[in-house]
Enzyme design. Structure first.
Site, PDB file in Angstrom:
ATOM      1  N   THR A  37       0.943  -1.657   0.368  1.00  0.00           N
ATOM      2  CA  THR A  37       0.179   0.151  -0.006  1.00  0.00           C
ATOM      3  C   THR A  37       0.838   1.208  -0.015  1.00  0.00           C
ATOM      4  O   THR A  37       0.326   2.535  -0.082  1.00  0.00           O
ATOM      5  CB  THR A  37      -0.952   0.218   1.092  1.00  0.00           C
ATOM      6  OG1 THR A  37      -0.090  -0.417   2.528  1.00  0.00           O
ATOM      7  CG2 THR A  37      -1.855  -0.971   0.767  1.00  0.00           C
ATOM      8  N   GLY A 121      18.404 -10.906   3.602  1.00  0.00           N
ATOM      9  CA  GLY A 121      17.055 -11.115   2.797  1.00  0.00           C
ATOM     10  C   GLY A 121      15.125 -12.251   3.504  1.00  0.00           C
ATOM     11  O   GLY A 121      15.876 -13.044   2.878  1.00  0.00           O
ATOM     12  N   GLU A 159      18.091   4.279  -1.414  1.00  0.00           N
ATOM     13  CA  GLU A 159      17.517   3.260  -1.611  1.00  0.00           C
ATOM     14  C   GLU A 159      16.750   3.066  -3.938  1.00  0.00           C
ATOM     15  O   GLU A 159      16.960   1.798  -3.901  1.00  0.00           O
ATOM     16  CB  GLU A 159      16.379   2.640  -1.306  1.00  0.00           C
ATOM     17  CG  GLU A 159      15.824   0.825  -1.486  1.00  0.00           C
ATOM     18  CD  GLU A 159      15.591  -0.200  -0.985  1.00  0.00           C
ATOM     19  OE1 GLU A 159      16.213  -0.103   0.617  1.00  0.00           O
ATOM     20  OE2 GLU A 159      15.895  -1.270  -0.850  1.00  0.00           O
ATOM     21  N   ASP A 171       9.616   0.762   5.318  1.00  0.00           N
ATOM     22  CA  ASP A 171      10.986  -0.138   5.412  1.00  0.00           C
ATOM     23  C   ASP A 171      11.466   1.339   6.251  1.00  0.00           C
ATOM     24  O   ASP A 171      11.905   1.188   7.765  1.00  0.00           O
ATOM     25  CB  ASP A 171      12.066  -0.673   4.798  1.00  0.00           C
ATOM     26  CG  ASP A 171      10.744  -1.563   4.204  1.00  0.00           C
ATOM     27  OD1 ASP A 171       9.694  -1.938   4.204  1.00  0.00           O
ATOM     28  OD2 ASP A 171      11.368  -1.629   3.021  1.00  0.00           O
TER      29      ASP A 171
HETATM   30  C1  GLA Z   1       9.625  -3.885   0.836  1.00  0.00           C
HETATM   31  C2  GLA Z   1       9.014  -2.883   0.064  1.00  0.00           C
HETATM   32  C3  GLA Z   1       8.230  -1.605   0.809  1.00  0.00           C
HETATM   33  C4  GLA Z   1       6.844  -1.782   0.610  1.00  0.00           C
HETATM   34  C5  GLA Z   1       6.759  -3.372   1.414  1.00  0.00           C
HETATM   35  C6  GLA Z   1       5.196  -4.200   0.981  1.00  0.00           C
HETATM   36  O1  GLA Z   1       9.089  -4.217   2.048  1.00  0.00           O
HETATM   37  O2  GLA Z   1      10.389  -2.400   0.958  1.00  0.00           O
HETATM   38  O3  GLA Z   1       8.302   0.038   0.775  1.00  0.00           O
HETATM   39  O4  GLA Z   1       6.355  -1.451  -0.495  1.00  0.00           O
HETATM   40  O5  GLA Z   1       8.489  -4.717   0.574  1.00  0.00           O
HETATM   41  O6  GLA Z   1       4.625  -4.010   2.386  1.00  0.00           O
END
Ligand code: GLA
Length: 381
Positions: A37, A121, A159, A171
């Site tokens: 989302t 990972g 990133e 994240d």
């Molecule tokens: C990864 C991406 C996030 C997000 C999630 C899914 O962790 O880094 O930005 O999109 O997937 O919710």
């Protein structure tokens, strides 16, 4: 001093022959609910893991940056770089330096040594923990006036534009802005946040994290493909992002989309945003157990509509539910990674054991499980 702090400090001294000026830590995260989302301008609800990455940092005598880690003790050295010039894991660090400059802040030249206990990972944001620990260290060391609310976007740009992964802001926001004992309710359009009390122990509840240890496959390509489908759907529907489609407006939107894949992707995002809002409402009301069905519905939506799960995570969810979990779902980007299950604390061990047994039956690599308590965000130690 924790084990990883001591190891980061030792790696610093071994590489650079002096003590670091300080230690900074940033956590990995699990996302309680709200998957994929973030890049749809929607809602997410992560909390910080107790597992962290520690950066031991000190000033550099010659104006260059150097970074090493307990896994790669030979320092990588760079100056002012552009995307593409530093590759491999050093790109996350060079990317942070680049993104700070690009945002108008001059980071101090620094020597850096890293140690981490965030599993790599596994969908627990080890890369965001690395970016966030280094970003926080450089800001503090240089006395840079970078408000907390701007920091996740700077790490995200490192990133996206330096490392080249087209991720959203989930994240980095979690690693930088989460607080101990809280889940972070984030509006990924306005960046507005609310710290939601998330003290499960008081309710005799626990979040069991189950690392499927499934090999991550096709993650980058599939992630980009999901993002593209969402953008295509938003364009067809004439909205800025799928965030702008409500659950009430969903049937009409699905009619207008036609294409079955776009319909499924859109249905996941629209219903998932609503599930985040519903979860937040229940947590605010102290009705924690009741979030279980929302977690499970999120998993079903990721499995059937967004199509980002694999057999190992589906089995972990089904087994946890059969063992009495209130709800369970994959967390993170998908195609492997971790599952979280909301369980009675007293049943956490037997739930983990049930998943281990189910994996053995199917010949899967054994999972790794632990109870995760919401920890603090990035900080100087
Ligand atoms: C990864 C991406 C996030 C997000 C999630 C899914 O962790 O880094 O930005 O999109 O997937 O919710």
């Amino acid at each position: 001093m924790s084990d990883i702090s001591a190891k980061a400090a030792e790696a610093f001294t071994a590489a650079y022959g002096e003590e670091p000026a300080g230690l900074w830590a940033a956590p990995g995260r699990v996302n309680l609910i709200g998957e994929h989302t973030d890049y749809n301008d929607g809602f997410v609800l992560p909390f910080a893991l107790p597992q962290r990455t520690v950066a031991a940092v000190g000033p550099s005598p010659d104006g260059t940056f150097s970074v090493c880690s307990t896994l790669a003790p030979e320092p990588v050295t760079f100056g002012a770089t552009e995307p593409g010039e530093v590759t491999g894991w050093g790109a996350y660090v060079a990317g942070v330096v680049w993104a700070l400059r690009e945002a108008g802040f001059e980071p101090p030249a620094a020597r850096i040594a890293i140690d981490s206990e965030v599993p790599l990972g596994s969908g627990l944001s080890s890369s965001a923990a690395l970016e966030s620990s280094v970003l926080t260290a450089l800001i503090d060391l240089g006395g840079l006036d970078v408000p907390l609310e701007r920091r996740p976007a700077i790490a995200q740009r490192a990133e996206n534009l330096y490392v080249g992964a087209p991720t959203g802001i989930l994240d980095q926001s979690a690693s930088i802005r989460c607080e101990a004992g809280k889940a972070l309710f984030l509006d990924c359009r306005s960046y507005e946040i609310e710290q939601i009390p998330f003290d499960l122990a008081a309710e005799d509840l626990a979040i069991l994290v189950i690392n499927s240890n499934a090999p991550h496959q096709h993650v980058d390509g599939e992630y980009g493909a999901r993002r593209k489908s969402c953008e295509e759907s938003a364009a067809i529907l004439g909205v800025a992002a799928l965030r702008d489609v409500s659950v009430d407006g969903l049937p009409d939107a699905l009619d207008r989309l036609g294409d079955e894949v776009l319909r499924k992707r859109t249905r996941h995002i629209v219903t998932e945003n609503q599930r985040v809002l519903d979860t937040v409402a229940l947590l605010r009301a102290g009705r924690v157990r009741e979030i279980g069905p929302l977690l499970t519905a999120s998993h079903v939506s990721m499995r059937d509509d967004f199509e980002i799960t694999v057999a190992q995570v589906d089995v972990a969810v089904e087994t946890a539910l059969a063992a009495g979990a209130y709800g369970a779902r994959m967390t993170g980007g998908g195609f492997g990674g971790c599952v979280l299950a909301l369980v009675d604390t007293a049943r956490a061990d037997e739930t983990a054991a049930a998943v281990t047994a189910a994996y053995a039956d199917r010949g899967f690599t054994a999972p790794t499980s632990w109870v995760a308590v919401a920890g603090p965000g990035a900080t100087k130690l």
